[in-house]
Design a protein around this motif. Structure first.
Motif, PDB file in Angstrom:
ATOM      1  N   LEU A   1       0.839  -1.206   0.000  1.00 51.23           N
ATOM      2  CA  LEU A   1       0.000   0.000   0.000  1.00 51.23           C
ATOM      3  C   LEU A   1       0.873   1.253   0.000  1.00 51.23           C
ATOM      4  O   LEU A   1       0.619   2.206  -0.745  1.00 51.23           O
ATOM      5  CB  LEU A   1      -0.915  -0.010   1.224  1.00 51.23           C
ATOM      6  CG  LEU A   1      -1.810   1.215   1.418  1.00 51.23           C
ATOM      7  CD1 LEU A   1      -2.751   1.382   0.226  1.00 51.23           C
ATOM      8  CD2 LEU A   1      -2.601   1.107   2.717  1.00 51.23           C
ATOM      9  N   LYS A   2       1.897   1.238   0.838  1.00 47.51           N
ATOM     10  CA  LYS A   2       2.800   2.395   0.900  1.00 47.51           C
ATOM     11  C   LYS A   2       3.489   2.609  -0.436  1.00 47.51           C
ATOM     12  O   LYS A   2       3.646   3.754  -0.896  1.00 47.51           O
ATOM     13  CB  LYS A   2       3.839   2.175   2.003  1.00 47.51           C
ATOM     14  CG  LYS A   2       4.779   3.352   2.214  1.00 47.51           C
ATOM     15  CD  LYS A   2       5.733   3.087   3.364  1.00 47.51           C
ATOM     16  CE  LYS A   2       6.656   4.290   3.586  1.00 47.51           C
ATOM     17  NZ  LYS A   2       7.592   4.049   4.721  1.00 47.51           N
ATOM     18  N   HIS A   3       3.888   1.513  -1.072  1.00 50.06           N
ATOM     19  CA  HIS A   3       4.550   1.606  -2.370  1.00 50.06           C
ATOM     20  C   HIS A   3       3.600   2.194  -3.414  1.00 50.06           C
ATOM     21  O   HIS A   3       3.981   3.069  -4.199  1.00 50.06           O
ATOM     22  CB  HIS A   3       5.022   0.217  -2.802  1.00 50.06           C
ATOM     23  CG  HIS A   3       5.703   0.201  -4.133  1.00 50.06           C
ATOM     24  ND1 HIS A   3       6.957   0.729  -4.328  1.00 50.06           N
ATOM     25  CD2 HIS A   3       5.290  -0.274  -5.341  1.00 50.06           C
ATOM     26  CE1 HIS A   3       7.300   0.576  -5.590  1.00 50.06           C
ATOM     27  NE2 HIS A   3       6.311  -0.028  -6.229  1.00 50.06           N
ATOM     28  N   SER A   4       2.345   1.698  -3.421  1.00 52.88           N
ATOM     29  CA  SER A   4       1.367   2.216  -4.389  1.00 52.88           C
ATOM     30  C   SER A   4       1.060   3.684  -4.111  1.00 52.88           C
ATOM     31  O   SER A   4       0.952   4.498  -5.032  1.00 52.88           O
ATOM     32  CB  SER A   4       0.082   1.382  -4.335  1.00 52.88           C
ATOM     33  OG  SER A   4       0.338   0.053  -4.726  1.00 52.88           O
ATOM     34  N   TRP A   5       0.892   4.030  -2.817  1.00 50.96           N
ATOM     35  CA  TRP A   5       0.578   5.410  -2.470  1.00 50.96           C
ATOM     36  C   TRP A   5       1.721   6.345  -2.848  1.00 50.96           C
ATOM     37  O   TRP A   5       1.489   7.463  -3.319  1.00 50.96           O
ATOM     38  CB  TRP A   5       0.272   5.527  -0.982  1.00 50.96           C
ATOM     39  CG  TRP A   5       0.166   6.957  -0.519  1.00 50.96           C
ATOM     40  CD1 TRP A   5       1.015   7.621   0.292  1.00 50.96           C
ATOM     41  CD2 TRP A   5      -0.850   7.893  -0.882  1.00 50.96           C
ATOM     42  NE1 TRP A   5       0.606   8.905   0.470  1.00 50.96           N
ATOM     43  CE2 TRP A   5      -0.547   9.114  -0.233  1.00 50.96           C
ATOM     44  CE3 TRP A   5      -1.987   7.824  -1.675  1.00 50.96           C
ATOM     45  CZ2 TRP A   5      -1.331  10.242  -0.358  1.00 50.96           C
ATOM     46  CZ3 TRP A   5      -2.773   8.946  -1.813  1.00 50.96           C
ATOM     47  CH2 TRP A   5      -2.443  10.152  -1.152  1.00 50.96           C
ATOM     48  N   SER A   6       2.952   5.878  -2.665  1.00 52.43           N
ATOM     49  CA  SER A   6       4.088   6.739  -2.979  1.00 52.43           C
ATOM     50  C   SER A   6       4.119   7.087  -4.463  1.00 52.43           C
ATOM     51  O   SER A   6       4.582   8.157  -4.848  1.00 52.43           O
ATOM     52  CB  SER A   6       5.403   6.066  -2.562  1.00 52.43           C
ATOM     53  OG  SER A   6       5.646   4.912  -3.349  1.00 52.43           O
ATOM     54  N   ALA A   7       3.614   6.145  -5.298  1.00 55.88           N
ATOM     55  CA  ALA A   7       3.577   6.409  -6.730  1.00 55.88           C
ATOM     56  C   ALA A   7       2.494   7.423  -7.090  1.00 55.88           C
ATOM     57  O   ALA A   7       2.560   8.073  -8.134  1.00 55.88           O
ATOM     58  CB  ALA A   7       3.349   5.103  -7.496  1.00 55.88           C
ATOM     59  N   LEU A   8       1.489   7.564  -6.225  1.00 56.80           N
ATOM     60  CA  LEU A   8       0.365   8.462  -6.499  1.00 56.80           C
ATOM     61  C   LEU A   8       0.363   9.703  -5.617  1.00 56.80           C
ATOM     62  O   LEU A   8      -0.455  10.605  -5.815  1.00 56.80           O
ATOM     63  CB  LEU A   8      -0.957   7.707  -6.268  1.00 56.80           C
ATOM     64  CG  LEU A   8      -1.217   6.502  -7.174  1.00 56.80           C
ATOM     65  CD1 LEU A   8      -2.428   5.740  -6.668  1.00 56.80           C
ATOM     66  CD2 LEU A   8      -1.429   6.941  -8.621  1.00 56.80           C
ATOM     67  N   GLU A   9       1.251   9.746  -4.637  1.00 57.67           N
ATOM     68  CA  GLU A   9       1.195  10.790  -3.615  1.00 57.67           C
ATOM     69  C   GLU A   9       1.279  12.194  -4.210  1.00 57.67           C
ATOM     70  O   GLU A   9       0.517  13.084  -3.838  1.00 57.67           O
ATOM     71  CB  GLU A   9       2.317  10.577  -2.607  1.00 57.67           C
ATOM     72  CG  GLU A   9       2.246  11.528  -1.419  1.00 57.67           C
ATOM     73  CD  GLU A   9       3.283  11.191  -0.367  1.00 57.67           C
ATOM     74  OE1 GLU A   9       3.222  11.780   0.719  1.00 57.67           O
ATOM     75  OE2 GLU A   9       4.147  10.332  -0.642  1.00 57.67           O
ATOM     76  N   GLN A  10       2.211  12.380  -5.133  1.00 58.71           N
ATOM     77  CA  GLN A  10       2.381  13.708  -5.703  1.00 58.71           C
ATOM     78  C   GLN A  10       1.131  14.139  -6.469  1.00 58.71           C
ATOM     79  O   GLN A  10       0.657  15.275  -6.335  1.00 58.71           O
ATOM     80  CB  GLN A  10       3.599  13.727  -6.641  1.00 58.71           C
ATOM     81  CG  GLN A  10       3.923  15.114  -7.188  1.00 58.71           C
ATOM     82  CD  GLN A  10       4.207  16.116  -6.078  1.00 58.71           C
ATOM     83  OE1 GLN A  10       5.043  15.852  -5.220  1.00 58.71           O
ATOM     84  NE2 GLN A  10       3.520  17.241  -6.066  1.00 58.71           N
ATOM     85  N   GLN A  11       0.557  13.204  -7.264  1.00 56.54           N
ATOM     86  CA  GLN A  11      -0.666  13.524  -8.005  1.00 56.54           C
ATOM     87  C   GLN A  11      -1.839  13.792  -7.061  1.00 56.54           C
ATOM     88  O   GLN A  11      -2.649  14.687  -7.309  1.00 56.54           O
ATOM     89  CB  GLN A  11      -1.016  12.373  -8.967  1.00 56.54           C
ATOM     90  CG  GLN A  11      -0.036  12.223 -10.127  1.00 56.54           C
ATOM     91  CD  GLN A  11       1.148  11.333  -9.794  1.00 56.54           C
ATOM     92  OE1 GLN A  11       1.451  11.137  -8.608  1.00 56.54           O
ATOM     93  NE2 GLN A  11       1.811  10.811 -10.811  1.00 56.54           N
TER      94      GLN A  11
ATOM     95  N   TYR B   1      -4.813  19.923  -3.548  1.00 57.49           N
ATOM     96  CA  TYR B   1      -4.465  21.334  -3.457  1.00 57.49           C
ATOM     97  C   TYR B   1      -5.236  22.168  -4.475  1.00 57.49           C
ATOM     98  O   TYR B   1      -5.666  23.286  -4.195  1.00 57.49           O
ATOM     99  CB  TYR B   1      -2.953  21.484  -3.674  1.00 57.49           C
ATOM    100  CG  TYR B   1      -2.419  22.839  -3.294  1.00 57.49           C
ATOM    101  CD1 TYR B   1      -2.697  23.390  -2.043  1.00 57.49           C
ATOM    102  CD2 TYR B   1      -1.618  23.567  -4.170  1.00 57.49           C
ATOM    103  CE1 TYR B   1      -2.198  24.621  -1.685  1.00 57.49           C
ATOM    104  CE2 TYR B   1      -1.117  24.804  -3.818  1.00 57.49           C
ATOM    105  CZ  TYR B   1      -1.413  25.332  -2.580  1.00 57.49           C
ATOM    106  OH  TYR B   1      -0.924  26.556  -2.227  1.00 57.49           O
ATOM    107  N   SER B   2      -5.443  21.592  -5.665  1.00 58.25           N
ATOM    108  CA  SER B   2      -6.170  22.306  -6.720  1.00 58.25           C
ATOM    109  C   SER B   2      -7.670  22.325  -6.475  1.00 58.25           C
ATOM    110  O   SER B   2      -8.383  23.159  -7.040  1.00 58.25           O
ATOM    111  CB  SER B   2      -5.877  21.656  -8.083  1.00 58.25           C
ATOM    112  OG  SER B   2      -4.505  21.675  -8.369  1.00 58.25           O
TER     113      SER B   2
END
Length: 279
Positions: A150-160, A166-167
């Motif tokens: 889960l952490k690995h998948s989230w890290s790939a999507l975290e920036q997006q 934020y937008s």
């Protein structure tokens, strides 16, 4: 005498390409053979050996004892300051000892009694405890694997995800129903934390790309260098306006503080200034 329930193996340990069958370590020989004779239903399986280079012989010094496929325990030659001793170990012995590994004795008859007393097929309670322990360890293992995935998948999507939130911040905060104190605080702090993070990323990028100015105040002199450009020594009135104004602003904040689009205060004499920063 040959014992069909003692399993010894062949090893190539001396680099000559010759496989030699191990033999029972002399210290363990009486113990293993007496037990093999007394319990013909058990199998004694060699699990560890020592290669004796001088005589080119291989001594088996540890055996697992099995009843069909179930491992009942192990017997081993243990090293002590005064010589060798027998080490007898299995799940029952481990369960009654707070520390240490197995029961140890220099006496053959005591070693035989330990095996007689503690070795045997597991009862229902022992089998269930073993199963319960296995469930516990498996849950821990799988939970860690899934958490990592889960952490690995989230890290790939975290920036997006951060960019999307934020937008669409008003829509996001409106969708958080009864968030709780921690989430409410995070909602309040998130915009400023994102701004601070982005400002620091910008500082880092400008510095690494040699596009920022390092300013060091040495008495009345200002040492200024952009990237790998030559170092310049200036008086205050000789500084470019954007550097003078940026240093003036950065003097007002604490050490290790960033002012977005202006620069970074390292300490009272050292600053990193972004170019053309103040309108």
């Amino acid at each position: 005498m040959t014992y069909v329930n003692i399993e010894l193996k062949e090893h190539d340990r001396f680099g000559d390409g010759i496989k030699r069958q191990s033999m029972i370590d002399p210290f363990l020989k009486d113990l293993v053979e007496q037990l093999a004779l007394k319990y013909p239903q058990w199998t004694f399986v060699e699990t560890s050996v020592t290669a004796m280079a001088t005589d080119k012989v291989i001594h088996a010094h540890r055996f697992d004892i099995k009843d069909k496929r179930e491992v009942l325990g192990s017997i081993d030659k243990d090293y002590a300051s005064g010589g060798y001793r027998y080490r007898i170990d299995n799940h029952r012995i481990q369960g009654m000892r707070e520390r240490g590994c197995g029961m140890k004795t220099i006496h053959l008859n005591k070693a035989l009694k330990h095996v007689d007393k503690f070795f045997g097929r597991k009862n229902v309670d022992e089998k269930f405890k073993e199963a319960k322990d296995k469930v516990k360890s498996t849950i821990y293992q799988i939970d860690n694997e899934k958490a990592w995935a889960l952490k690995h998948s989230w890290s790939a999507l975290e920036q997006q995800a951060q960019t999307f939130i934020y937008s669409n911040y008003e829509e996001f905060t409106a969708s958080v129903i009864t968030p709780g104190a921690r989430a409410s605080e995070a909602i309040k702090e998130l915009p400023s934390k994102l701004n601070e993070h982005h400002a620091m990323q910008h500082i880092d990028s400008m510095f690494k790309n040699n596009n920022a100015f390092i300013v060091f105040i040495d008495g009345v002199n200002y040492s200024v260098q952009k990237g790998e450009d030559p170092l310049e020594i200036k008086q205050s009135d000789e500084l470019p306006d954007f550097i003078r104004r940026a240093v003036g602003l950065l003097k007002l904040v604490e050490d290790n503080q960033v002012i977005s689009d202006v620069g970074l205060r390292v300490n009272e004499t050292t600053f990193l200034v972004l170019p053309n920063n103040v309108s």
